[in-house]
Structure formats: C-alpha cells, structure tokens
Scaffold this active site. Structure first.
Site, short mmCIF file in Angstrom:
data_model
loop_
_atom_site.label_atom_id
_atom_site.label_comp_id
_atom_site.label_asym_id
_atom_site.label_seq_id
_atom_site.Cartn_x
_atom_site.Cartn_y
_atom_site.Cartn_z
N ARG A 27 0.77 -1.12 -0.33
CA ARG A 27 0.11 0.22 -0.22
C ARG A 27 0.73 1.38 0.04
O ARG A 27 0.77 2.12 -0.77
CB ARG A 27 -0.75 0.01 1.19
CG ARG A 27 -2.19 1.04 1.13
CD ARG A 27 -1.62 2.24 1.61
NE ARG A 27 -1.20 2.29 2.82
CZ ARG A 27 -0.51 3.48 3.26
NH1 ARG A 27 -0.42 4.46 2.74
NH2 ARG A 27 -0.02 3.70 4.62
N ASP A 28 1.70 1.54 0.87
CA ASP A 28 2.42 2.75 1.10
C ASP A 28 3.57 2.71 0.12
O ASP A 28 3.91 3.69 -0.41
CB ASP A 28 2.96 3.04 2.59
CG ASP A 28 3.30 4.28 2.99
OD1 ASP A 28 3.27 5.22 2.05
OD2 ASP A 28 3.33 4.63 4.09
N CYS A 252 4.37 9.39 0.15
CA CYS A 252 2.94 9.74 0.25
C CYS A 252 2.89 10.64 -0.94
O CYS A 252 3.56 11.79 -1.05
CB CYS A 252 2.52 10.40 1.31
SG CYS A 252 0.84 11.20 1.27
N ASN A 261 9.36 4.08 3.44
CA ASN A 261 9.21 3.91 4.82
C ASN A 261 10.65 3.10 5.43
O ASN A 261 11.33 2.80 4.60
CB ASN A 261 8.04 2.67 4.88
CG ASN A 261 6.66 3.43 4.73
OD1 ASN A 261 6.35 3.73 3.74
ND2 ASN A 261 6.00 3.65 5.80
P1 HMG Z 1 -13.34 14.41 -2.82
O1 HMG Z 1 -13.16 14.90 -4.01
O2 HMG Z 1 -13.57 15.52 -1.68
O3 HMG Z 1 -14.55 13.43 -2.59
O4 HMG Z 1 -12.30 13.52 -2.19
P2 HMG Z 1 -16.01 13.71 -2.73
O5 HMG Z 1 -16.55 12.88 -1.30
O6 HMG Z 1 -16.43 14.83 -2.65
O7 HMG Z 1 -16.51 12.76 -3.85
C1 HMG Z 1 -16.09 13.14 -5.20
C2 HMG Z 1 -16.46 11.99 -6.13
O8 HMG Z 1 -15.63 11.19 -5.65
C3 HMG Z 1 -17.63 11.32 -5.92
O9 HMG Z 1 -17.82 10.94 -7.50
C4 HMG Z 1 -17.40 10.14 -5.49
O10 HMG Z 1 -18.24 9.17 -5.27
C5 HMG Z 1 -16.20 9.95 -5.56
P3 HMG Z 1 -19.03 11.44 -8.23
O11 HMG Z 1 -20.16 11.53 -7.81
O12 HMG Z 1 -18.22 12.91 -8.64
O13 HMG Z 1 -19.02 10.61 -9.64
N1 HMG Z 1 -15.39 9.23 -4.47
C6 HMG Z 1 -14.72 8.11 -4.53
N2 HMG Z 1 -14.57 7.07 -5.38
C7 HMG Z 1 -14.01 5.99 -5.07
N3 HMG Z 1 -13.41 5.76 -3.82
C8 HMG Z 1 -13.61 6.53 -2.66
C9 HMG Z 1 -14.34 7.71 -3.16
N4 HMG Z 1 -14.67 8.74 -2.28
C10 HMG Z 1 -15.16 9.60 -3.01
N5 HMG Z 1 -13.34 6.14 -1.85
C11 HMG Z 1 -11.05 11.67 -0.78
C12 HMG Z 1 -11.87 13.11 -0.89
C13 HMG Z 1 -10.78 11.35 0.46
C14 HMG Z 1 -12.06 10.59 -1.65
C15 HMG Z 1 -9.90 12.07 -1.65
O14 HMG Z 1 -9.17 13.26 -1.04
C16 HMG Z 1 -8.93 10.82 -1.74
O15 HMG Z 1 -8.97 9.66 -2.13
N6 HMG Z 1 -7.72 10.75 -0.93
C17 HMG Z 1 -6.59 9.92 -0.75
C18 HMG Z 1 -5.29 10.14 -0.52
C19 HMG Z 1 -4.33 9.40 -0.42
O16 HMG Z 1 -4.86 8.24 -0.46
N7 HMG Z 1 -3.47 9.44 0.19
C20 HMG Z 1 -2.22 8.43 0.42
C21 HMG Z 1 -2.71 7.70 1.66
S1 HMG Z 1 -2.22 8.50 3.32
C22 HMG Z 1 -0.69 8.08 3.52
O17 HMG Z 1 0.01 7.63 2.83
C23 HMG Z 1 -0.23 8.60 4.91
C24 HMG Z 1 0.18 7.12 5.79
O18 HMG Z 1 1.00 6.27 5.20
C25 HMG Z 1 0.58 7.35 7.10
C26 HMG Z 1 1.88 8.60 7.25
O19 HMG Z 1 3.12 7.98 6.55
O20 HMG Z 1 2.07 9.43 7.91
C27 HMG Z 1 -1.04 6.38 5.94
MG MG Z 2 3.20 6.42 5.24
#
Ligand code: HMG
Ligand code: MG
Length: 317
Positions: A27-28, A252, A261
């Site tokens: 994943r990450d 990220c 990581n």
């Molecule tokens: P948004 O654009 O605000 O979503 O994104 P929304 O709720 O306004 O919806 C817009 C459209 O997206 C809609 O479709 C939803 O159905 C669709 P439409 O009606 O326009 O056709 N939608 C989705 N489709 C599929 N799967 C979903 C989903 N949600 C909405 N889950 C959202 C908000 C959170 C979805 C977006 O910002 C996003 O996907 N962010 C993910 C970012 C990410 O994955 N970052 C990396 C992971 S975090 C990380 O790596 C840190 C970690 O490792 C810890 C660390 O290191 O600190 C964990």
């Molecule tokens: Mg991370």
C-alpha cells in the site's frame, strides 16, 4: 568472505519478547511508484510477504482512483486474492471507500487522519475539523458490520508546509480518531523528520492522555535516516506494533518530501540482534524484496537488502 546472515544477539533490559510488524509495502510502497505495478505482481508481492511470516500485510487503498491511480485496481487485486485477502487491512477514507471494501467481504480497514490543517486539505480535500465528520460514519458503519478499524494520524513529527507540529495537537487528533471507535492508532512520521527524543515524548504524551502503548503503533518514513533509531526509541518506550515496508518502498503522493518507509528487513535485523521475536523469515523477506526490486527496475534502498540481497534467497538461515 561471506557477509553474516544474522546479527549476534545481545538483549537489552526492558524490551518485549515479541512485537508485531505491520507490513505496508503493497500500500504505502506502491502508492508512490511512478508507474502502475501490474495487479498480478501486486498479488504475488502480497503472497510472498505472507509466506515470509509477516502477520499483517496492508494490501491497498479504496480511495478515489484519480487521487491515487497506482492503486486504482484495488477491487481487482482484493477479489483476485480471495479468502486469503479478506483479513488484510485496506485504507478507506470515507463511506464510499468502506462500501467498496464491504462489497468484497473485507474485514479490516484503516482510516487516515491528519494532525495538520494543510495536510488535511491536501490529502483529504477538507479541513482538519471536517475530517472527523467524514470518518465518523465510516468507522461507525465499519464497526456495526463487525470490521476492525485502525486509524492513522499523519504529520505527527513535522509538516512540510506548517513546520513544527505541537505534540498536544497530535494527541488531540489521535484521541478523537480513537474515540470514533478505532482499535489502534498508528503515529505517522509522514516526511521522516522525527528524532528519538521526540518519539519518546509523543508516546509519553499519549500515555498521559490515557492512551497506552498497547493501542499505539508507529509508522516511520526514512527521509532523514532516522527511522530505525526512532523505532528503537519506540520499542524502549513500550510500543509493540511497528509499521514497515519491505525493501524500504514508500512515500505519500500528497507530501512531496516523503520518501520510503522504514525497511522491514532493517527492522527485523535490529529486532533479531535485540532478541525480540517478530516471526519473520529474514532470508525469505530479502528474497521477496530482491524480486520486487527487479519488477520495479531499481535496487532496494534497504541496507539489509543490499547487504544480504545476493545471498538472501539461498542462505536459509
Ligand atoms: P473528494 O473529491 O472530496 O470526494 O475526495 P467527494 O466525497 O467530494 O466525492 C467526489 C467524487 O469522488 C464522487 O464521485 C465520489 O463518489 C467519488 P462523483 O459523484 O463525482 O462521480 N469518491 C470515491 N470514489 C472511489 N472511492 C472513494 C471515493 N470517495 C469519493 N473512496 C477523498 C476525498 C478522501 C476521496 C480524496 O481526497 C482521496 O481519495 N484521498 C486519498 C489520498 C491518499 O490516498 N493519500 C495517501 C494515503 S495517506 C498516507 O500515505 C499516509 C500514511 O501512510 C501515514 C503516514 O505516512 O503518515 C497512512
Ligand atoms: Mg506512510
């Protein structure tokens, strides 16, 4: 002369007998690759990690595919894994993500919050306060459906846009995520700026707020070469769940300064030296990372993979 395949064991006072490694490579690690890794390669990576004894392998994310195209094949990957994939945790940011996980019968999800305003905007498209409104129904419905829920909190040790992040703010966000019903909180050093004293202070601050180490995990990125030292500090502070990524893959896409990581192999080497059991077969894990590096076309940044890579597959130690 051959390189040693295992460290000499010398224990230290106050260490646990056993810890859990939460593998985040698929994943990450793969969310940050420039190219999209074929779904069959991802499935094989996960199977090899499980076979190497990793007890928990975080498989993918059910996020918006436009936000993280590298993991757009999440449903295909998880259905391909079948029953073997059902207990593997997947990231879900919202109810839409949860619905996608539920449709596939998955039993373990993780939400991911931000300790800072800027990263909440950049990673979740909402402000810090609104993230809780997004997570609340997600966690409630996941729990009602019998799923286990982990919560991440990112930018615990510093933020590339805001600089220092007050410990009280991290504790406030972390406690609110746990209060939603998460069983475990993983403290993310997303951009790898933390140092050991800071780790100790943060773990103590959570203890003072009533969150003991049995509910904490640590998630270190190695941008500044501090990840292993930070893991050691967390171990001494009583933490027993460590996130790590095979071969040191990771980052990220929404935090440019985030690199790989903590490498799982580097962590396992240190744990073996300290006499702390993790259940991981180091040669099998090194062989997996060597194989994955071949798939990605570049060497692993893990020092242990570099040291053992040529003998990892055959040493069997
Ligand atoms: P948004 O654009 O605000 O979503 O994104 P929304 O709720 O306004 O919806 C817009 C459209 O997206 C809609 O479709 C939803 O159905 C669709 P439409 O009606 O326009 O056709 N939608 C989705 N489709 C599929 N799967 C979903 C989903 N949600 C909405 N889950 C959202 C908000 C959170 C979805 C977006 O910002 C996003 O996907 N962010 C993910 C970012 C990410 O994955 N970052 C990396 C992971 S975090 C990380 O790596 C840190 C970690 O490792 C810890 C660390 O290191 O600190 C964990
Ligand atoms: Mg991370």
């Amino acid at each position: 002369m051959a390189r040693p395949a295992l460290p000499m064991e010398q224990t230290e006072a106050g260490l646990p007998e056993r810890v859990t490694i939460w593998e985040v490579g698929p994943r990450d690690g793969l969310q940050n690759e420039k190219t999209v890794v074929p779904v069959e390669v991802k499935a094989e990576f996960i199977r090899r990690l499980l076979a190497a004894g990793l007890p928990i392998v975080e498989a993918t994310s059910f996020v918006h595919p436009r936000w993280v195209p590298q993991l757009a094949d999440a449903a295909e990957l998880m259905s391909g894994l079948g029953e073997a994939g059902r207990d593997l945790p997947v990231l879900v940011p919202n109810e839409r993500g949860l619905d996608r996980a539920l449709e596939l019968g998955l039993r373990h999800v993780a939400i991911f919050g931000s300790a800072t305003e800027t990263f909440a905007q950049r990673n979740l498209n909402r402000d810090l306060e609104s993230q809780f409104a997004m997570f609340e129904p997600t966690v409630r419905r996941a729990r009602e459906a019998g799923l286990d829920v982990r919560a991440y909190v990112s930018m615990c040790f510093g933020d590339p846009w805001e600089g220092a992040v007050p410990i009280e703010q991290v504790v406030m966000v972390g406690c609110r995520l746990l209060d939603l019903g998460a069983s475990q909180l993983s403290l993310g050093d997303t951009i790898g700026v933390g140092t050991p004293g800071h780790v100790t202070a943060l773990v103590r601050a959570f203890a003072a707020a009533g969150v003991g180490t049995e509910r904490l995990a640590v998630h270190f990125h190695d941008t500044y070469g501090q990840a292993l030292a930070n893991a050691h500090a967390a171990l001494l502070a009583g933490v027993t769940t460590f996130d790590a990524s095979a071969g040191g893959l990771g980052g990220c896409p929404y935090a440019e300064s985030a690199t790989g990581n903590l490498a799982t192999e580097d962590l396992v080497w240190m744990l073996r030296g300290l006499g702390v059991e993790s259940g991981v077969d180091l040669p099998a894990l090194v062989a997996t990372s060597v194989w994955m590096a071949e798939q990605l076309g570049r060497p692993s940044p893990s020092r242990v993979v570099q040291a053992l890579g040529t003998r990892g597959a055959e040493s069997g130690a």
